[in-house]
Design a protein around this motif. Structure first.
Motif, mmCIF file in Angstrom:
data_model
loop_
_atom_site.group_PDB
_atom_site.id
_atom_site.type_symbol
_atom_site.label_atom_id
_atom_site.label_comp_id
_atom_site.label_asym_id
_atom_site.label_seq_id
_atom_site.Cartn_x
_atom_site.Cartn_y
_atom_site.Cartn_z
ATOM 1 N N ILE A 187 0.834 -1.205 0.000
ATOM 2 C CA ILE A 187 0.000 0.000 0.000
ATOM 3 C C ILE A 187 0.871 1.257 0.000
ATOM 4 C CG2 ILE A 187 -1.511 1.394 1.485
ATOM 5 C CD1 ILE A 187 -3.069 -1.156 2.101
ATOM 6 N N ARG A 188 1.904 1.272 0.868
ATOM 7 C CA ARG A 188 2.797 2.446 0.911
ATOM 8 C C ARG A 188 3.466 2.672 -0.435
ATOM 9 N NH1 ARG A 188 4.324 0.379 6.013
ATOM 10 N NH2 ARG A 188 6.195 -0.560 5.100
ATOM 11 N N ASP A 189 3.935 1.573 -1.061
ATOM 12 C CA ASP A 189 4.598 1.682 -2.366
ATOM 13 C C ASP A 189 3.631 2.186 -3.438
ATOM 14 O OD1 ASP A 189 6.871 0.752 -1.167
ATOM 15 O OD2 ASP A 189 6.731 -1.297 -1.959
ATOM 16 N N ARG A 190 2.409 1.661 -3.402
ATOM 17 C CA ARG A 190 1.423 2.051 -4.415
ATOM 18 C C ARG A 190 1.016 3.515 -4.247
ATOM 19 N NH1 ARG A 190 -0.138 2.275 -9.353
ATOM 20 N NH2 ARG A 190 -2.389 2.279 -9.691
ATOM 21 N N ILE A 191 0.839 3.962 -2.996
ATOM 22 C CA ILE A 191 0.499 5.366 -2.758
ATOM 23 C C ILE A 191 1.607 6.281 -3.280
ATOM 24 C CG2 ILE A 191 0.236 7.122 -0.935
ATOM 25 C CD1 ILE A 191 -1.429 5.099 0.625
ATOM 26 N N ALA A 192 2.860 5.916 -3.000
ATOM 27 C CA ALA A 192 4.000 6.720 -3.476
ATOM 28 C C ALA A 192 4.007 6.795 -5.001
ATOM 29 C CB ALA A 192 5.309 6.133 -2.961
ATOM 30 N N GLU A 193 3.719 5.656 -5.637
ATOM 31 C CA GLU A 193 3.693 5.598 -7.108
ATOM 32 C C GLU A 193 2.583 6.488 -7.668
ATOM 33 O OE1 GLU A 193 2.467 2.197 -10.389
ATOM 34 O OE2 GLU A 193 3.414 1.532 -8.515
ATOM 35 N N LEU A 194 1.396 6.424 -7.050
ATOM 36 C CA LEU A 194 0.262 7.232 -7.505
ATOM 37 C C LEU A 194 0.519 8.725 -7.304
ATOM 38 C CD1 LEU A 194 -2.617 5.005 -6.115
ATOM 39 C CD2 LEU A 194 -2.262 5.550 -8.531
ATOM 40 N N GLN A 195 1.158 9.062 -6.169
ATOM 41 C CA GLN A 195 1.452 10.470 -5.906
ATOM 42 C C GLN A 195 2.403 11.047 -6.951
ATOM 43 O OE1 GLN A 195 2.661 10.074 -1.810
ATOM 44 N NE2 GLN A 195 0.702 10.840 -1.032
ATOM 45 N N GLN A 196 3.366 10.218 -7.382
ATOM 46 C CA GLN A 196 4.271 10.669 -8.453
ATOM 47 C C GLN A 196 3.504 10.886 -9.754
ATOM 48 O OE1 GLN A 196 7.356 7.658 -8.560
ATOM 49 N NE2 GLN A 196 8.688 8.816 -7.189
ATOM 50 N N GLU A 197 2.573 9.982 -10.043
ATOM 51 C CA GLU A 197 1.746 10.122 -11.252
ATOM 52 C C GLU A 197 0.933 11.408 -11.206
ATOM 53 O OE1 GLU A 197 -0.763 6.822 -12.216
ATOM 54 O OE2 GLU A 197 0.839 5.354 -11.977
ATOM 55 N N ILE A 198 0.361 11.704 -10.033
ATOM 56 C CA ILE A 198 -0.472 12.897 -9.897
ATOM 57 C C ILE A 198 0.357 14.165 -10.066
ATOM 58 C CG2 ILE A 198 -1.772 14.264 -8.202
ATOM 59 C CD1 ILE A 198 -3.031 11.625 -7.263
ATOM 60 N N VAL A 199 1.572 14.173 -9.495
ATOM 61 C CA VAL A 199 2.461 15.328 -9.666
ATOM 62 C C VAL A 199 2.738 15.562 -11.157
ATOM 63 C CG1 VAL A 199 4.807 16.181 -9.309
ATOM 64 C CG2 VAL A 199 3.541 15.197 -7.390
ATOM 65 N N ALA A 200 3.028 14.465 -11.879
ATOM 66 C CA ALA A 200 3.300 14.574 -13.322
ATOM 67 C C ALA A 200 2.061 15.075 -14.063
ATOM 68 C CB ALA A 200 3.730 13.214 -13.869
ATOM 69 N N MET A 201 0.878 14.572 -13.679
ATOM 70 C CA MET A 201 -0.361 15.004 -14.329
ATOM 71 C C MET A 201 -0.671 16.463 -14.014
ATOM 72 S SD MET A 201 -3.009 11.769 -14.183
ATOM 73 C CE MET A 201 -2.543 10.992 -12.647
ATOM 74 N N ASP A 202 -0.374 16.902 -12.782
ATOM 75 C CA ASP A 202 -0.585 18.296 -12.399
ATOM 76 C C ASP A 202 0.255 19.231 -13.258
ATOM 77 O OD1 ASP A 202 -2.486 17.866 -10.508
ATOM 78 O OD2 ASP A 202 -1.119 17.899 -8.785
ATOM 79 N N VAL A 203 1.525 18.867 -13.442
ATOM 80 C CA VAL A 203 2.423 19.682 -14.264
ATOM 81 C C VAL A 203 1.886 19.764 -15.691
ATOM 82 C CG1 VAL A 203 4.733 19.816 -15.276
ATOM 83 C CG2 VAL A 203 4.461 19.203 -12.863
ATOM 84 N N GLU A 204 1.481 18.606 -16.212
ATOM 85 C CA GLU A 204 0.958 18.556 -17.584
ATOM 86 C C GLU A 204 -0.310 19.387 -17.713
ATOM 87 O OE1 GLU A 204 -0.925 15.167 -20.565
ATOM 88 O OE2 GLU A 204 0.337 14.538 -18.882
ATOM 89 N N ARG A 205 -1.215 19.261 -16.711
ATOM 90 C CA ARG A 205 -2.484 19.990 -16.758
ATOM 91 C C ARG A 205 -2.264 21.497 -16.674
ATOM 92 N NH1 ARG A 205 -4.929 17.090 -13.336
ATOM 93 N NH2 ARG A 205 -4.572 18.329 -11.485
ATOM 94 N N LYS A 206 -1.340 21.917 -15.791
ATOM 95 C CA LYS A 206 -1.056 23.353 -15.666
ATOM 96 C C LYS A 206 -0.453 23.913 -16.952
ATOM 97 C CE LYS A 206 -0.631 23.446 -10.643
ATOM 98 N NZ LYS A 206 0.279 23.401 -9.490
#
Length: 444
Positions: A187-206
């Motif tokens: 769970i900890r590993d998956r959350i970390a992975e998802l958070q990285q994805e969201i950061v990348a998506m945030d940059v792309e969206r902005k």
């Protein structure tokens, strides 16, 4: 076209403890909200069990007597005439608890009563899970669900018996690492992975948003407000677009962006956002912050409130609080009291409108289903974005008439006249847009 999801009803009961600090009005409003959430999940609530206590029972949330009463109802056991019976012998699938309870409380209540227990947070998470459509929203939902599940794994392991006990290192587990510990690590590993994805998506969206606004010089108005206040219906009315309209809480999770229709000068984008709700867990507010970012980027907020809800002041407080939390409280806003057509007859509607106008002088009272009232709101939105526009005269020689479209695309043309040299346009537009046109024409 109205889109409604068809789901087979399952039966549920609602259970809640009223603490001394909670008023009857507030308590009933919260129960009504949970019933609406249950409806969104496809449940039919057949009974509500409430108990007044000084504090929650640490073992199983409700007191022993109330737990017995619910068990008898769920299992259709009648010990006396005073016992509330389950009239149609309906199979109760779930007990919905109107608080977030601990894993051990949920497990004990489930064992004693004999059916699944879902607390308020779990209900909301399940709704989010079903309604998320975009990659970003699905990732945010998964983070919230994993964060909720992590502390509950120990209780799940207890129910699982020997499977949750410690075993030697096989299949990727370290020596002496239990299934529970392995799951927590995953769970900890998956959350970390998802958070990285969201950061990348945030940059792309902005980046996409910045390019879009730079290219089109769009004004943005965001609809915010309490869930089920009619934001999606209003969005459809203002933009002439087909968006999901459902009489369910959290029918909209992903931000929808459309152009104000008919188009105006400047061109205005309208965005819908996820609805707010009382007692939304902070983890979920954080998870869905990106769906509220449209409110931060907007030049104007339409704060939509259900005028027919007697508890609308609570809706106002919830929305104001969340907007403050995300830093959007400084964005100009128009309060829109929607669903006035749901307030009794014409006399009752007129009285409610007068009261609202007195209490909130600059508000708009309307129904999104009345075209004339939608048109008036549109005029108010356009007027807001036109307040900084300037009037000017532009001259376009006959040899450059191919540029006429540029004028009409970026300005409002108030008057057009012509002479032997070319055409004169009296326009209203943003100072930068007019200056850009002048420079462009001077080079012709």
């Amino acid at each position: 076209m109205q889109i409604e999801a068809k789901e087979k009803s399952r039966y549920a009961v609602v259970a809640a403890v009223q603490l001394p600090s909670v008023s009857d009005v507030e308590f009933e409003a919260s129960l009504n909200e949970l019933r609406e959430l249950a409806k969104t999940l496809g449940y039919e609530v057949v009974n509500t069990f409430v108990q007044k206590r000084a504090s929650f029972d640490t073992t199983a949330y409700l007191g022993a007597g109330k737990r017995q009463e619910i068990r008898r109802f769920v299992n259709n056991e009648s010990e006396s005439e005073e016992t509330v019976a389950n009239p149609d012998s309906r199979d109760i699938d779930t007990i919905l608890v109107d608080h977030e309870i601990s894993p051990s409380q949920a497990r004990n209540l489930e064992k004693e009563v004999g059916c699944e227990v879902m607390d308020r947070t779990m209900v909301i998470l399940e709704i989010f899970h079903r309604n998320a459509r975009s990659r970003a929203a699905r990732a945010q939902v998964e983070i919230a669900r994993l964060g909720y599940m992590a502390p509950r794994l120990r209780e799940a392991a207890k129910l699982a018996g020997p499977q949750g006990r410690q075993r030697s290192g096989v299949g990727g587990r370290g020596g002496g690492e239990s299934h529970t510990e392995l799951d927590r690590r995953k769970i900890r590993d998956r959350i970390a992975e998802l958070q990285q994805e969201i950061v990348a998506m945030d940059v792309e969206r902005k980046t996409q948003r910045a390019r879009r606004q730079e290219r089109q010089k769009l004004a943005v108005v965001a609809l915010v407000g309490y869930t089920n206040a009619g934001k999606s219906t209003l969005m459809r009315a203002l933009t002439g677009s087909e968006v999901l309209v459902a009489n369910k809480l959290f029918a909209t999770l992903d931000t929808t962006v459309r152009t104000l229709h008919p188009e105006s000068v400047p061109r205005v984008l309208v965005s819908d956002t996820v609805g707010f709700i009382k007692n939304l867990p902070h983890g979920l507010v954080a998870s869905f912050k990106s769906t509220l970012d449209e409110a931060l980027d907007a030049s104007l907020l339409l704060h939509v409130i259900d005028a027919s809800d007697p508890g609308f002041e609570r809706q106002l407080e919830v929305t104001d609080k969340v907007l403050e939390e995300i830093g959007a409280n400084t964005v100009p806003r128009i309060r829109v009291f929607n669903k006035i057509d749901h307030v009794g007859d014409a006399t009752a509607q007129a009285e409610r409108e007068a009261a609202l106008q007195t209490q909130y002088p600059d508000c708009v009272v309307m129904s999104a289903r009345r075209p004339d009232e939608v048109a008036k709101l549109r005029e108010k939105i356009v007027a807001f974005f036109q307040q900084d526009l300037v009037e000017a005269e532009l001259f376009l020689p006959w040899s450059a008439q191919q540029l006429r479209g540029e004028i009409y695309a970026s300005c409002q043309v108030l008057e057009e006249r012509a002479d032997s040299e070319g055409a004169f346009f009296r326009v209203r537009g943003e100072p930068d847009a007019i200056e850009n046109l002048r420079e462009q024409f001077s080079q012709v």
